[in-house]
Design an enzyme around this catalytic site. Structure first.
Site, PDB file in Angstrom:
ATOM      1  N   SER A 155       0.004  -1.027  -6.048  1.00  0.00           N
ATOM      2  CA  SER A 155       0.023  -2.291  -6.784  1.00  0.00           C
ATOM      3  C   SER A 155       0.634  -2.127  -8.162  1.00  0.00           C
ATOM      4  O   SER A 155       0.458  -1.092  -8.822  1.00  0.00           O
ATOM      5  CB  SER A 155      -1.399  -2.832  -6.932  1.00  0.00           C
ATOM      6  OG  SER A 155      -1.974  -3.094  -5.677  1.00  0.00           O
TER       7      SER A 155
ATOM      8  N   HIS B 148       0.820  -1.214   0.000  1.00  0.00           N
ATOM      9  CA  HIS B 148       0.000   0.000   0.000  1.00  0.00           C
ATOM     10  C   HIS B 148       0.855   1.266   0.000  1.00  0.00           C
ATOM     11  O   HIS B 148       0.342   2.351  -0.281  1.00  0.00           O
ATOM     12  CB  HIS B 148      -0.952  -0.019   1.198  1.00  0.00           C
ATOM     13  CG  HIS B 148      -2.128  -0.917   0.988  1.00  0.00           C
ATOM     14  ND1 HIS B 148      -3.413  -0.571   1.310  1.00  0.00           N
ATOM     15  CD2 HIS B 148      -2.209  -2.168   0.457  1.00  0.00           C
ATOM     16  CE1 HIS B 148      -4.236  -1.558   1.008  1.00  0.00           C
ATOM     17  NE2 HIS B 148      -3.521  -2.544   0.495  1.00  0.00           N
TER      18      HIS B 148
ATOM     19  N   LYS C 103     -14.221  -9.726  -7.077  1.00  0.00           N
ATOM     20  CA  LYS C 103     -13.312 -10.590  -7.836  1.00  0.00           C
ATOM     21  C   LYS C 103     -12.622 -11.589  -6.905  1.00  0.00           C
ATOM     22  O   LYS C 103     -12.453 -12.769  -7.235  1.00  0.00           O
ATOM     23  CB  LYS C 103     -12.264  -9.720  -8.539  1.00  0.00           C
ATOM     24  CG  LYS C 103     -11.982 -10.128  -9.974  1.00  0.00           C
ATOM     25  CD  LYS C 103     -11.099  -9.101 -10.654  1.00  0.00           C
ATOM     26  CE  LYS C 103     -10.911  -9.462 -12.113  1.00  0.00           C
ATOM     27  NZ  LYS C 103     -10.067  -8.512 -12.829  1.00  0.00           N
TER      28      LYS C 103
END
Length: 413
Positions: A216, A212, A240
């Site tokens: 990413s 974080h 997801k």
């Protein structure tokens, strides 16, 4: 979450301990690249399986007796007399395989998309340390049932430390808690097997913190240019992830209910007997590639060094790969070598399950040589001389273009 933040109790707690605002910032509104595919599910799947392993392990520990005379019998009692003890044991045993499966895929995904490259070097290193802690935990857990394969795996693997110069023999005696593998060894392994998962949880926290901080990576391997390249983590990626957990649970529960012993070894259902050596000592499938590396070198000390080096070399990958392009989607030559490396790793695993004789010896040596050649020679040279394909200007460009192309194709139909 914003509606919850208007609650007086939530506000009161958050003003004194900002739990809810941290959840909102890092779990709900966290800006995530909008082009992440299903290969990015495996990090959350690993966290899910880790929680299952810790939960089942705590309940198993309530019934296990870490003593050479009672360990095997305590497992049999758990399986036969404790309500749903069989389910706890099979979920824990097969959960180890699921854990390594998703973590290995997670690592290969990182290698393919360059998730180790600057500025994510520390994120990658913490991930490798997590894998090392997993291996230590899994090995100690494999010893605990105190069957034939458990006993002899403990004897063979711990004896490797005798190859350490000067104090190797003393180190082995210290690990065993005596002059042979026995109850003191079992007590030590049980204690560490219970402790290490909590260390892994702490490392996972650091791993997520580093993620974080640097944000990413994504399939294109390019940096986020602005808010147009991101979407909130919730609900887009939580849905997801839940889908991924559902698919994994079908595989996981398939083994637990229909083939619970498929990934184990039949010799481990025979009580440990130091007077009878199994004809072929085989570790669990997730250790087989490294076991092949150990056997490939006809020198005890060098074999042990090579086995540990086969894992530790991953730490150096951010500096061995000198390409400025992260994703292999834009590096056609390195992509070929990546899949050759995956094939080589699978071959190493297969050879590890075979007896150390005949054709398997030279094949294991050749596969081991290629494994290290990939990292030490191929990766640096290709990264220096390969000409990558041009990168997109931003994440949103190809995403928007793909959507427009699909809409045009639908309209044409």
């Amino acid at each position: 979450m914003s509606a919850m933040m208007d609650n007086k109790i939530v506000k009161w707690v958050d003003s004194r301990l900002p739990i809810f605002s941290l959840m909102d910032e890092h779990g709900i509104e966290y800006p995530t690249p909008k082009n992440l595919n299903y290969w990015w599910n495996f990090g959350s799947l690993a966290a899910f399986v880790l929680i299952v392993m810790v939960a089942t392990g705590i309940f198993l520990a309530m019934h296990y007796v870490p003593h050479g005379d009672m360990a095997f019998a305590s497992i049999e009692r758990l399986m036969r007399e404790v309500d749903y003890g069989w389910l706890l044991r099979y979920a824990h045993a097969n959960g180890a395989s699921m854990f390594f499966l998703v973590v290995y895929i997670h690592i290969f995904r990182g290698l393919y998309y360059g998730s180790y490259a600057k500025p994510r070097e520390l994120l990658w290193i913490i991930g490798v340390v997590i894998m090392l802690a997993m291996m230590a935990t899994a090995f100690m857990g494999y010893v605990l049932p105190w069957g034939q394969m458990s006993f002899w795996a403990a004897k063979v693997i711990t004896s490797m430390f005798s190859a350490v110069p000067i104090f190797g023999e003393d180190l082995v005696v210290w690990i065993w808690g005596g002059f042979s593998v026995g109850s003191p060894t079992l007590t030590r392994f049980f204690s560490l097997h219970y402790l290490l998962p909590f260390l892994i949880l702490a490392l996972v926290f650091l791993h997520v913190w580093a993620l974080h901080t640097t944000k990413s990576n994504n399939p294109l391997g390019i940096d986020i240019k602005g808010p147009q390249d991101t979407i909130p983590f919730h609900p887009y990626y939580t849905i997801k992830d839940l889908y991924g957990i559902g698919v994994l649970m079908m595989l996981f529960m398939g083994f637990v209910f229909f083939a619970p012993n498929y990934l184990g070894h039949p010799d481990n259902y025979v009580p440990a007997n130091p007077m009878v050596t199994p004809p072929h000592i085989v570790p669990e499938w997730y250790f087989l590639p490294f076991y092949t590396v150990l056997r490939a070198i006809d020198n005890k000390l060098l074999g042990v060094i090579a086995m540990f080096a086969s894992v530790l070399i991953l730490i150096a990958v951010p500096w061995l790969d000198r390409s400025k392009v992260r994703s292999l989607s834009f590096r056609p030559i390195m992509k070929i070598f990546f899949w050759l490396f995956v094939l080589d790793t699978l071959i190493l695993g297969y050879i590890g399950a075979m007896p150390a004789e005949g054709i398997w010896i030279p094949l294991g040596q050749a596969s081991t040589a290629y494994y290290f050649l990939h990292f030490l020679v191929i990766l640096p040279l290709v990264s220096m001389y390969e000409k990558p394909r041009p990168l997109p200007e931003s994440i949103s460009n190809p995403v928007v273009k793909d959507t427009q192309d699909q809409a045009a194709a639908t309209e044409a139909k």
